[in-house]
Design a protein around this motif. Structure first.
Motif, PDB file in Angstrom:
ATOM      1  N   ASN A   1       0.789  -1.228   0.000  1.00 35.24           N
ATOM      2  CA  ASN A   1       0.000   0.000   0.000  1.00 35.24           C
ATOM      3  C   ASN A   1       0.827   1.287   0.000  1.00 35.24           C
ATOM      4  OD1 ASN A   1      -2.286  -1.640   0.136  1.00 35.24           O
ATOM      5  ND2 ASN A   1      -2.315  -1.584   2.380  1.00 35.24           N
ATOM      6  N   TYR A   2       2.102   1.203   0.367  1.00 36.24           N
ATOM      7  CA  TYR A   2       2.907   2.423   0.452  1.00 36.24           C
ATOM      8  C   TYR A   2       4.171   2.342  -0.402  1.00 36.24           C
ATOM      9  CZ  TYR A   2       5.911   6.087   2.322  1.00 36.24           C
ATOM     10  OH  TYR A   2       6.758   7.167   2.442  1.00 36.24           O
ATOM     11  N   LEU A   3       5.002   1.349  -0.157  1.00 35.60           N
ATOM     12  CA  LEU A   3       6.297   1.305  -0.831  1.00 35.60           C
ATOM     13  C   LEU A   3       6.177   0.973  -2.310  1.00 35.60           C
ATOM     14  CD1 LEU A   3       8.398  -0.532   1.930  1.00 35.60           C
ATOM     15  CD2 LEU A   3       8.338   1.917   1.408  1.00 35.60           C
ATOM     16  N   TRP A   4       5.390  -0.036  -2.660  1.00 34.60           N
ATOM     17  CA  TRP A   4       5.296  -0.456  -4.051  1.00 34.60           C
ATOM     18  C   TRP A   4       4.663   0.623  -4.939  1.00 34.60           C
ATOM     19  CZ3 TRP A   4       7.652  -3.155  -7.347  1.00 34.60           C
ATOM     20  CH2 TRP A   4       7.059  -3.607  -8.525  1.00 34.60           C
ATOM     21  N   PRO A   5       3.556   1.252  -4.523  1.00 34.51           N
ATOM     22  CA  PRO A   5       3.005   2.327  -5.355  1.00 34.51           C
ATOM     23  C   PRO A   5       4.010   3.446  -5.602  1.00 34.51           C
ATOM     24  CG  PRO A   5       1.386   1.646  -3.760  1.00 34.51           C
ATOM     25  CD  PRO A   5       2.655   0.957  -3.390  1.00 34.51           C
ATOM     26  N   ALA A   6       4.827   3.779  -4.606  1.00 33.81           N
ATOM     27  CA  ALA A   6       5.822   4.838  -4.784  1.00 33.81           C
ATOM     28  C   ALA A   6       6.863   4.427  -5.820  1.00 33.81           C
ATOM     29  CB  ALA A   6       6.498   5.153  -3.451  1.00 33.81           C
ATOM     30  N   ILE A   7       7.287   3.173  -5.778  1.00 30.09           N
ATOM     31  CA  ILE A   7       8.298   2.699  -6.726  1.00 30.09           C
ATOM     32  C   ILE A   7       7.714   2.648  -8.133  1.00 30.09           C
ATOM     33  CG2 ILE A   7       9.683   0.694  -7.366  1.00 30.09           C
ATOM     34  CD1 ILE A   7      10.035   0.157  -4.357  1.00 30.09           C
ATOM     35  N   VAL A   8       6.476   2.182  -8.275  1.00 29.64           N
ATOM     36  CA  VAL A   8       5.830   2.127  -9.587  1.00 29.64           C
ATOM     37  C   VAL A   8       5.722   3.528 -10.182  1.00 29.64           C
ATOM     38  CG1 VAL A   8       3.653   1.621 -10.767  1.00 29.64           C
ATOM     39  CG2 VAL A   8       4.576   0.012  -9.099  1.00 29.64           C
ATOM     40  N   ALA A   9       5.510   4.510  -9.331  1.00 35.36           N
ATOM     41  CA  ALA A   9       5.395   5.900  -9.789  1.00 35.36           C
ATOM     42  C   ALA A   9       6.757   6.568  -9.948  1.00 35.36           C
ATOM     43  CB  ALA A   9       4.542   6.688  -8.806  1.00 35.36           C
ATOM     44  N   ASN A  10       7.813   5.778  -9.917  1.00 29.48           N
ATOM     45  CA  ASN A  10       9.185   6.280 -10.069  1.00 29.48           C
ATOM     46  C   ASN A  10       9.559   7.276  -8.988  1.00 29.48           C
ATOM     47  OD1 ASN A  10       9.818   4.764 -12.410  1.00 29.48           O
ATOM     48  ND2 ASN A  10       8.681   6.254 -13.679  1.00 29.48           N
ATOM     49  N   GLN A  11       9.000   7.090  -7.812  1.00 32.24           N
ATOM     50  CA  GLN A  11       9.348   7.918  -6.676  1.00 32.24           C
ATOM     51  C   GLN A  11      10.186   7.072  -5.700  1.00 32.24           C
ATOM     52  OE1 GLN A  11       5.671   9.235  -4.991  1.00 32.24           O
ATOM     53  NE2 GLN A  11       5.051  10.390  -6.824  1.00 32.24           N
ATOM     54  N   THR A  12      11.286   7.614  -5.257  1.00 31.74           N
ATOM     55  CA  THR A  12      12.143   6.882  -4.313  1.00 31.74           C
ATOM     56  C   THR A  12      11.626   7.104  -2.906  1.00 31.74           C
ATOM     57  OG1 THR A  12      14.052   7.186  -5.748  1.00 31.74           O
ATOM     58  CG2 THR A  12      14.475   6.557  -3.460  1.00 31.74           C
ATOM     59  N   PRO A  13      11.230   6.049  -2.207  1.00 32.97           N
ATOM     60  CA  PRO A  13      10.721   6.217  -0.843  1.00 32.97           C
ATOM     61  C   PRO A  13      11.796   6.769   0.082  1.00 32.97           C
ATOM     62  CG  PRO A  13      10.198   4.041  -1.719  1.00 32.97           C
ATOM     63  CD  PRO A  13      11.191   4.659  -2.655  1.00 32.97           C
ATOM     64  N   ASP A  14      11.358   7.605   0.993  1.00 34.75           N
ATOM     65  CA  ASP A  14      12.274   8.099   2.032  1.00 34.75           C
ATOM     66  C   ASP A  14      12.300   7.043   3.137  1.00 34.75           C
ATOM     67  OD1 ASP A  14      13.562   9.312   4.153  1.00 34.75           O
ATOM     68  OD2 ASP A  14      12.801  11.307   3.655  1.00 34.75           O
ATOM     69  N   TRP A  15      13.307   6.159   3.050  1.00 32.43           N
ATOM     70  CA  TRP A  15      13.331   4.997   3.941  1.00 32.43           C
ATOM     71  C   TRP A  15      13.432   5.398   5.407  1.00 32.43           C
ATOM     72  CZ3 TRP A  15      11.937   0.936   1.299  1.00 32.43           C
ATOM     73  CH2 TRP A  15      12.227   0.878  -0.063  1.00 32.43           C
ATOM     74  N   ASP A  16      14.287   6.367   5.710  1.00 34.15           N
ATOM     75  CA  ASP A  16      14.458   6.786   7.108  1.00 34.15           C
ATOM     76  C   ASP A  16      13.167   7.381   7.653  1.00 34.15           C
ATOM     77  OD1 ASP A  16      17.061   5.926   7.049  1.00 34.15           O
ATOM     78  OD2 ASP A  16      17.875   7.913   6.532  1.00 34.15           O
TER      79      ASP A  16
END
Length: 805
Positions: A303-318
């Motif tokens: 619900n959070y990490l995968w949609p961001a990656i699909v949208a070519n957005q790098t998640p702010d892991w910290d």
């Protein structure tokens, strides 16, 4: 997260072995005179003490299905964060329903009366649990602690703390549960001392089903047929319990670690004090991720990490970790969260294809994936040996080589569960009094499967099928040695007894032996070791003590076996053929049990019974007997109109007091009920009344019709001794009959305390190491007791054999 407690648990879960006790009874190869008694010199457990005996290593057995290559290994666990812990792996693909091993996991060791309430007492009389002063209330545990012998209590606590992580308290078969009576202090557990004790716990990746062997198999779940052929002195010296058939509950790929669900998958209590948890090994579950933890990670990824990656957005892991930590205090979930794009892509693109996201999270984030080559390089084969009837006459079961084993190669690893003081295996009754015969203190059968030394209190109990090895004092083809490759074991075996106690207070293990081939061993050969001179002397002393011949009654009982009874139709003389008679007291050795599921309506509802009476116009009304009546009131019982049921005709009895079996089983096809799939305490004591007329069952499979004949019986169900809730039938002194019970639902059991292993004169003695060099020596610093004087055997035969040890 406190990792050491997690580590100690996985260390505990990944090890188990032992050497076959005097397992096999004894074949008389020669005899000697001792105190005027002729004593057989035996090759029991292959006790080779005569040059003219055919040694076990010359005989081979054909194994039609032997594997050419090992595929089940023990190696460092794949669980992340685990150090010095082992797991069980497969190097082959295993299909769902496929067996992991080539035979049942033999043996299992029943441990009886093991609880802390069975501790020894001082000379002061202990307060009974049901004994209180008129004016004061006493706490039961304090009453017991007041009289505990401190040294014995310490020994028992260490034993329980160590072994509670390995034996099966739940999921034990009914033939183990019925070995003791129904008192809560006489609890029995099933110690799956070989493969069953090795897999680590996992709530998501568990892959083990564990049905019991069927009664008709070559290795049935309980095989007491040995009592027909063994000399009296040999009965009870080895286990008749043949363990389980372990099969895959899901498909596994080569390289996977094999996990077992222990049942501890409840939510975590994060409010509990960490220090308390660290000092209490019962709380190890708090440090093991459960299914909810993996599900939370899967939802966050999806619900959070995968949609961001699909949208070519790098998640702010910290930031993601910080926000999650503020919203949810669950360190296990935080530990499982992916921290790179590659990790997320691996989870979402998925391996294997038939696994859901929760399982992929458990596999990729919770474990370190292994390859078959890595496992072979870093692990040790667990299936060189297979249990079969020994090639040694009267030796029970033995370990036969399933593969060719070269001289110097490891036959099997033997991780050790240690016992600081072997007095922990002494048997006591419920009041703390010693259970003993005229000659010796009674001890657990487990003692025969452990390694010790006469000058030490320490016992080493192996946990793989090394416990199948029989004894050969002349030409053994294998030998126990310390595992030099295990650094932790090398450190632990140099500890003092007190240091060993300190290291294992949380239940962790750290010692490891191995069995090494002394020469080339061919497929089908029996593998043997030397149990040592002290063991042989103890066996001969034991045989001297067994002088009395069995009474005619014992002879009669010893001619019956539950193994034979369970292979055939219901025994005719154990049928009453009369609704008014039971069969529970017809035999002193065995009794009948029926798989039975009680229901609220039939077994616990007084109102339902009233309706049954009304339906058949029985002269009983709600005013003469209702739910408010006190079943313990003698006057009410005497006035009960059902008390005269024995005077009714058979048809009335069955109409009013019988139900059909299909209402008391969860099996979709009652005719297919079998002992091999029964659940805990599902067999209720019962009396078979008579066999009903046989019926032909017609079943359709595809386009083929199969007609089989099924036998059905009418039985009377008796109150289960371990079920807390009493049935209405028992309360009202009424019988409960069940009709149309299939043969597969009826099973014979040994009565409590009547098994050969519970004989007061059964042989008990630990095994010994070879004591040749440091690799085979019992550590000197563990020798904390003086050698007891023993009976000297002065004969030419035994002296000559002993000289060659």
């Amino acid at each position: 997260m406190t990792t050491w407690l997690l580590l100690l648990f996985w260390m505990v879960v990944a090890t188990t072995t032992h050497a076959s006790p005097v397992a096999a009874a004894a074949t008389v190869a020669a005899s000697v005179e001792m105190d005027g008694t002729t004593v057989p010199v035996v090759d029991d457990h292959n006790m080779m003490m005569n040059h003219n005996v055919v040694h076990s290593n010359t005989a081979t057995t054909h194994l039609p299905n032997n594997k050419k290559e090992c595929s089940i290994y023990m190696a460092p666990s794949s669980l992340k964060g685990v150090v010095n812990g082992y797991g069980v792996y497969t190097t082959r693909d295993i299909a769902q329903g496929e067996a992991f091993l080539q035979a049942p996991d033999f043996p299992s060791i029943p441990v009886l009366d093991y609880g802390m309430s069975q501790l020894p007492r001082t000379n002061r009389r202990p307060r009974r649990r049901d004994e209180h002063d008129d004016d004061d209330h006493h706490d039961d545990e304090n009453d017991y602690n007041e009289f505990m012998d401190p040294d014995q209590a310490r020994a028992r606590r260490q034993f329980l703390t160590m072994f509670n992580n390995y034996w099966w308290g739940r999921g034990k078969p009914d033939h183990v549960a019925y070995l003791a009576d129904d008192d809560e202090s006489t609890t029995t557990v099933d110690f799956q001392i070989t493969f069953g004790s090795l897999p680590n716990h996992h709530c998501v990746l568990d892959a083990l089903d564990s049905p019991y062997p069927s009664s008709s198999s070559l290795l049935p779940s309980y095989d007491d047929s040995w009592r027909l052929s063994l000399p009296a002195g040999c009965r009870g010296a080895f286990s008749y319990h043949l363990g389980r058939n372990f099969t895959a509950s899901r498909s596994l790929m080569a390289g996977e670690e094999i996990f077992l669900n222990y049942g501890y998958c409840q939510d975590h209590d994060w409010d509990q004090d960490d220090d308390d948890a660290d000092n209490n090994n019962k709380n190890w579950q708090r440090f093991i991720p459960n299914e909810d933890d993996y599900e939370q990670v899967a939802q966050l990824v999806q619900n959070y990490l995968w949609p961001a990656i699909v949208a070519n957005q790098t998640p702010d892991w910290d930031q993601f970790q910080t926000i999650y930590g503020q919203l949810h205090y669950n360190p296990l979930v935080q530990q499982l969260l992916p921290t790179t794009v590659d990790q997320v892509q691996l989870l979402m693109n998925g391996w294997p294809n038939d696994q859901n996201l929760v399982q992929r999270v458990a596999y990729y984030q919770g474990t370190t994936p292994r390859t078959p080559d890595w496992i072979r390089q870093h692990g040790w084969c667990l299936e060189h040996l297979v249990p079969q009837r020994s090639t040694i006459p009267h030796a029970g079961y033995g370990a036969l080589a399933q593969h060719d084993i070269a001289e110097g190669d490891m036959v099997v690893p033997a991780p050790i569960l240690h016992i600081i003081n072997r007095s922990a295996l002494d048997m006591y009754d419920r009041h703390g009094n010693r259970m003993e015969n005229q000659q010796q203190q009674q001890q657990q059968l487990l003692l025969n499967y452990c390694i010790g030394h006469v000058e030490s209190t320490v016992l080493l109990c192996p946990n793989t099928n090394a416990n199948l090895l029989n004894h050969d004092s002349v030409q053994p083809n294998a030998q126990f040695r310390w595992m030099a490759e295990d650094e932790q074991s090398e450190e632990w075996r140099r500890l003092s007894v007190d240091e060993l106690w300190q290291h294992s207070q949380g239940g962790q293990r750290g010692l490891m032996l191995q069995v090494v081939a002394l020469r080339d061993i061919a497929v089908g050969e029996e593998v043997t070791v030397d149990y040592g001179r002290d063991w042989e002397t103890a066996w001969q002393q034991h045989y001297v003590r067994i002088k009395e011949k069995p009474t005619p009654l014992e002879d009669l009982a010893s001619s019956r076996t539950v193994q034979k009874a369970n292979e055939q139709d219901v025994i005719r003389w154990l049928q009453s053929h009369d609704l008014r008679k039971t069969t529970m007291d017809l035999d002193e050795y065995m009794f009948t049990g029926c798989q039975y599921r009680p229901t609220e309506a039939v077994d616990y509802s007084h109102q339902n019974l009233l309706y049954r009476m009304a339906a058949y116009n029985h002269p009983m009304t709600a005013t003469s007997w209702n739910d408010d009546n006190d079943s313990d009131d003698d006057n009410d019982d005497n006035d009960d109109p059902l008390r005269d049921w024995e005077s009714w005709d058979n048809a009335t009895i069955l109409n009013l007091l019988a139900t059909e079996y299909r209402h008391h089983t969860t099996h979709p096809v009652p005719e297919q009920v079998q002992y091999s799939t029964h659940h805990d305490e599902s067999h209720w004591p019962c009396s078979v009344i008579y066999q009903e007329e046989e019926e032909e069952e017609e079943t359709e499979r595809s386009t083929m019709k199969n007609t089989t004949t099924t036998s059905y019986y009418t039985v009377r169900i008796h109150q289960h001794p371990r079920h807390d809730e009493t049935t209405i039938w028992t309360e009202r002194h009424l019988p409960h009959f069940v009709t149309h019970v299939p043969r597969g639902a009826i099973h014979y059991f040994v009565k409590p305390y009547q098994s050969d292993q519970q004989r007061p004169d059964a042989f008990r003695h630990f095994l010994g190491l070879a004591e040749i060099d440091e690799r085979t020596a019992f550590p000197k610093q563990w020798k904390n007791r003086s050698r007891q004087p023993s009976l000297v055997v002065a004969t030419t035969t035994t002296t000559t054999a002993a000289d060659e040890l």
